[in-house]
Design an enzyme around this catalytic site. Structure first.
Site, mmCIF file in Angstrom:
data_model
loop_
_atom_site.group_PDB
_atom_site.id
_atom_site.type_symbol
_atom_site.label_atom_id
_atom_site.label_comp_id
_atom_site.label_asym_id
_atom_site.label_seq_id
_atom_site.Cartn_x
_atom_site.Cartn_y
_atom_site.Cartn_z
ATOM 1 C CG HIS A 1 -2.170 -0.819 1.014
ATOM 2 N ND1 HIS A 1 -3.388 -0.588 0.583
ATOM 3 C CD2 HIS A 1 -2.056 -2.362 1.291
ATOM 4 C CE1 HIS A 1 -4.047 -1.618 0.732
ATOM 5 N NE2 HIS A 1 -3.488 -2.800 1.014
ATOM 6 C CG ASP B 1 -4.258 3.038 1.370
ATOM 7 O OD1 ASP B 1 -5.176 3.000 2.311
ATOM 8 O OD2 ASP B 1 -3.221 2.517 1.232
ATOM 9 C CB SER C 1 4.508 -8.562 -1.660
ATOM 10 O OG SER C 1 3.125 -7.926 -1.687
ATOM 11 C CD1 TRP D 1 10.758 -8.861 -4.030
ATOM 12 C CD2 TRP D 1 12.822 -8.814 -4.896
ATOM 13 N NE1 TRP D 1 10.617 -7.737 -4.653
ATOM 14 C CE2 TRP D 1 12.038 -7.805 -5.219
ATOM 15 C CE3 TRP D 1 14.151 -9.285 -5.453
ATOM 16 C CZ2 TRP D 1 12.792 -6.938 -6.139
ATOM 17 C CZ3 TRP D 1 14.803 -8.259 -6.269
ATOM 18 C CH2 TRP D 1 14.126 -7.010 -6.422
#
Length: 480
Positions: A20, A122, A282, A352
């Site tokens: 976010h 957000d 993620s 990752w």
């Protein structure tokens, strides 16, 4: 920062979580790039200590126009366990409100900076906008939503009042203005169980959307033209103005050849559009059974693949709040002999990988994705067709957009146990990578890529729209 009427000052507030933080800061970077007379203060709530990745990212921001700081962290032990990550983020935000109010008050009274013209939050930090109203600051939501998801949220209060029972139990699809008919089973995860705290939270927020001064979507017109038309016609609708200002994605590049990951060197050796990139974002994990089926399905397809592999979990969003994952070696969970049999076919990256660089590489011809909105935009902006594999949140609705509305993806079928079997995986990979249907999908996403690039040009629709919002804020700043 000198106090001057020539500077317009806004604050942005993300909800806790690395996924976010990045979008709202990328929005901030875009704003100050187009309008250097803006200053942005980013006020960051956190659940636990801030991650190293978050701190590194903040240190990379343009220091003249964007300042950021963390609110006192909320311990995860203070929150009820066994709740969805979204609900935990919202609760952490609620606990951070006293600290946020104190800081906003101090910014409004500061003699060294202009008063705030707007507060942008957000979707899980929406409670911050109540403070904006108290302080006579313009209140804007910055949403990682498609036009379709925005239209859906405007409908939630009405559905909640008129529909009995669980939405997935309804045999007929629901009408979402401007969008294809949507079955209850493809509603966002938080709508699957109406007794859940997450659903109650969303209904509560969506009932308050009409009180906002505006909603900015990280999307662009061509991601849902009919829905965008419906949203633009807000007179008498009861909902606030909706501004499409995207696609805004991270542009972080690789520093130098020395830092270049091995997977990029492997991609350099592969033919153009020959590799399927596999990643669940993620916060996406698979069960051990599903991980086995995916591995064997990729092997059976015969196509090259680059797989960002996480250790299995029974919870699809096990690493939602973190930019890093478990210390376990995920390769240990692959089927016996898989690595040896596919050593010339695939490349496994633990946990990752640099997704932007991978999607922009010319050897990548497809993306097996969880359909998170960030990943969806990144795939579109690089013209990479998709295999949709939604896991949680609003990802099922995003998959419907990609498959049924835009027709830039294929979606595997699940069996009665909710598992995608190896033969099904083999077939969808072949469909995307080598069939006539796959060629049509590639043509459509290439057109969408061009539309995305055009939207972000100097005279593009999203750039013009963001300038309209900036003009509103400048006027607000003058009036204060």
């Amino acid at each position: 920062m000198e106090a001057t009427k020539n500077i317009t000052h806004i604050a942005v507030v993300p909800s806790p979580g690395f996924s976010h933080l990045i979008p709202i800061l990328e929005f901030s970077k875009r704003l100050v790039h187009l309008h250097p007379d803006f200053h942005v203060t980013c006020i960051i709530p956190s659940l636990g200590s801030p991650s190293t990745a978050s701190i590194d990212y903040l240190n990379s921001l343009p220091s003249n126009n964007i300042h950021s700081f963390f609110l006192p962290p909320i311990s995860i032990s203070e929150l009820p366990q066994q709740q969805s990550p979204a609900f935990q983020s919202k609760l952490a935000m609620t606990k951070s409100l006293p600290s946020l109010r104190e800081i906003l008050n101090s910014l409004m009274c500061s003699k060294t900076s202009p008063p705030l013209a707007a507060l942008v939050a957000d979707t899980l930090a929406y409670e911050a906008l109540d403070i904006a109203k108290e302080l006579n600051i313009s209140s804007f939501l910055f949403a990682l939503w498609s036009p379709a998801l925005c239209s859906f949220h405007f409908q939630i209060p009405k559905l909640d009042e008129t529909i009995l029972g669980e939405y997935p139990d309804y045999p007929e699809p629901f009408v979402i203005p401007g969008f294809v008919p949507l079955h209850g089973r493809d509603f966002p995860e938080f709508c699957q169980h109406r007794s859940s705290e997450a659903y109650k939270m969303v209904v509560h927020r969506d009932k308050r959307l009409p009180s906002l001064d505006g909603i900015m979507l990280n999307s662009f017109i061509e991601m849902g033209e009919e829905t965008a038309k419906v949203l633009a016609n807000n007179k008498g609708s009861g909902h606030p103005p909706v501004y499409l200002v995207g696609p805004i994605i991270s542009q972080t590049g690789l520093m130098n050849e020395k830092d270049r990951p091995e997977c990029m060197t492997w991609l350099d050796k592969q033919p153009p559009r020959s590799v399927l990139y596999v990643s669940f974002g993620s916060g996406g994990t698979l069960s051990q059974e599903q991980l086995n089926e995916l591995a064997l399905g990729l092997e059976l397809s015969g196509h090259k693949f680059l797989w960002v592999l996480r250790a299995p979990s029974s919870v699809a969003n096990a690493s939602y709040h973190s930019a890093s994952s478990s210390n376990e070696n995920p390769k240990e969970f692959l089927p016996k002999g898989f690595l040896e049999k596919t050593k010339d076919q695939g490349f496994i990256v633990p946990s990752w990988a640099p997704q932007i660089q991978i999607l922009s590489h010319n050897s990548v011809g497809g993306f097996l994705s969880h359909c998170g909105w960030n990943s969806t935009l990144e795939s579109v902006m690089h013209g990479v067709p998709l295999i949709t594999w939604p896991l949680f949140a609003e990802q099922k609705l995003n998959a419907v957009i990609l498959n049924d509305a835009l027709k830039v993806a294929v979606r595997p079928k699940v069996n009665k146990k909710g598992i995608v079997e190896r033969e099904e995986i083999k077939e969808v990979v072949k469909t995307l990578m080598e069939s006539e249907e796959g060629k049509g999908i590639f043509k459509r996403i290439t057109d969408l890529k061009e539309a995305a690039a055009n939207a972000m040009k100097e005279d593009g629709s999203s750039t013009v729209t963001l300038s309209q919002v900036a003009h509103i804020w400048k006027n607000k700043g003058v009036l204060q």
